[in-house]
Design an enzyme around this catalytic site. Sequence first.
Site: not given
Ligand code: NDP
Length: 520
Positions: A250, A284
């Site tokens: 997602e 998003c």
């Molecule tokens: P990120 O992609 O930065 O992070 C998402 C999650 O992944 C966090 O828990 C993060 O941890 C974790 N993460 C980071 N690096 C890794 C890795 N190497 N391996 C596994 N997990 C990892 O997104 P954001 O938190 O900044 O959220 C914003 C984004 O989410 C936007 O692009 C938005 O569009 C999208 N989004 C999509 C939705 C949908 O339903 N399609 C809904 C809501 C948001 P940490 O925070 O600790 O870095």
Amino acid sequence: MGQVVSVTGSGTGTNGQASSTIRSYAPATGELLGEAPNTSAEDVKKAVTRAHRAQEAWAALPIEERGRRVLRFRDALVDRADEVIDLLARECGKPRHEALLHEVLVVADLATHYAKVAPEILAPREISVHLMKHRKSTLHYAPRGVVGVISPWNFPFQLPLRDVLMALIAGNAAVLKPSEVTPLIALKAKEIWDGAGLPPDLFQVVTGYGPTGAALIDAGIQFLVFTGGVSTGKRVAAACGERLIPCVMELGGKAPLIACADADVERTARAVVFGGFANCGQVCIAVERVYAHRDIHDALLARVTELTRELRQGDPAKDFVDVGAIIFPAQIDIAERHIADAVAKGAEIKTGGKRLEGPGQFFPPTVLAGCDHTMTVMKDEIFGPVVPFMKVTTEEEAVRLANESHLGLNAYVFSGDREHGKRIAERIQAGSVLVNDVLSNGGTVEAPFGGIKQSGFGRAMGDESLREMCDVKHISVDRMAMHNDPLWFPYTEKSYGVFKKGLKALFGGGGLIKRLSDLF
Ligand code: NDP
């Protein structure tokens, strides 16, 4: 475990925090709210092992009983809603209305709905077969095991709980890695789960930075639901691919809103403002670009500007405000970069445009006019309170521009003629298209939610998503006793001739197979 794709990061978080614990700060004040463990890879593995043990007993329960137990969590959540709403206002900077309606209520509704309908959705299904009429085929849905959930910070309660509860109702255990900037709200969900007397190992939370998420993928899970940005999503999908772990992605969005010439200006304007600035635009499926027909463009832009100036922004933990804070400074930098690029290429700031003085991270709702596709603000995800307008001459042009994107999560069409709006919706490349509404599919728990193109694959919510939490097993049983089967040995010239004739009779020139399938 095979070769590991490296997805680990530095061990420090977005706020530059040291790696032994995570510190959570209130975006509206900068106040330190608390700390959470930075879970090591070893501890993540232990959590998944415990989850596996708990899952065996859970999966053995009748699905109706699993549903009843999940409803105990829902009841506890409703009783403790104020605690959750208060924490969402403080840790996420989210207005209380949104914490209530977009987070707590959606989770309560989803639990209620799927506890009720899951027994039917996951019941064994007989399927009709064309040729193998001597056999009876049934599909069975068996839980996968442990589902990993990795979630972002913008809906830190609804998004992870949505996936966790779907996984649990389907008979899995769930291990959640929340965003590093909103760990406390995930721990609150866990506290409510444990407080409701539910098995603690069945739903676990492993707080930490990116490497903790990477460790979860490597800890022996059977399925992953990832919600986050496109670039992290690509790395996570690669890591899943390396281990052949099925996953749902997602990812980001760039929702277009097409305002047709016959759209109701007042409703469309209010929708643009709500869809663009709810949760400070950190959604998003936020309205990220408006294509307004030239017949209504000026009136719509003027009304949107007026309504935007009326929004009240402030600390949601203190007042009933419309717009809260931005989660961390880097999100403000992104908004500023988009605005600077757009202005340099000829866009006009109608309102907003400059970050507000601290304390806290605030950026005012911003409306840009005169935008086009040379500007990053029309092409790349903003994820902040900025709504760019572009004037279009025809609806054809609007549809073409709406589809000119690498993302395809949500889209919106506004028209006075619903059928016309629906016809345009059918031509837009997106996972969901709403006619005369914005954002509401995020809370439509019965419908599948997800994207196409680089917005990801797989769906959260909806019947199919519940089934996707399971391994589908085809069981085929004989209908009649036979000592041998015509399809088995011996292969003779005679039987070959019969089959050859059968091929022609069934599939040649419009064949019998159609008539047979019409019959059965
Ligand atoms: P990120 O992609 O930065 O992070 C998402 C999650 O992944 C966090 O828990 C993060 O941890 C974790 N993460 C980071 N690096 C890794 C890795 N190497 N391996 C596994 N997990 C990892 O997104 P954001 O938190 O900044 O959220 C914003 C984004 O989410 C936007 O692009 C938005 O569009 C999208 N989004 C999509 C939705 C949908 O339903 N399609 C809904 C809501 C948001 P940490 O925070 O600790 O870095």
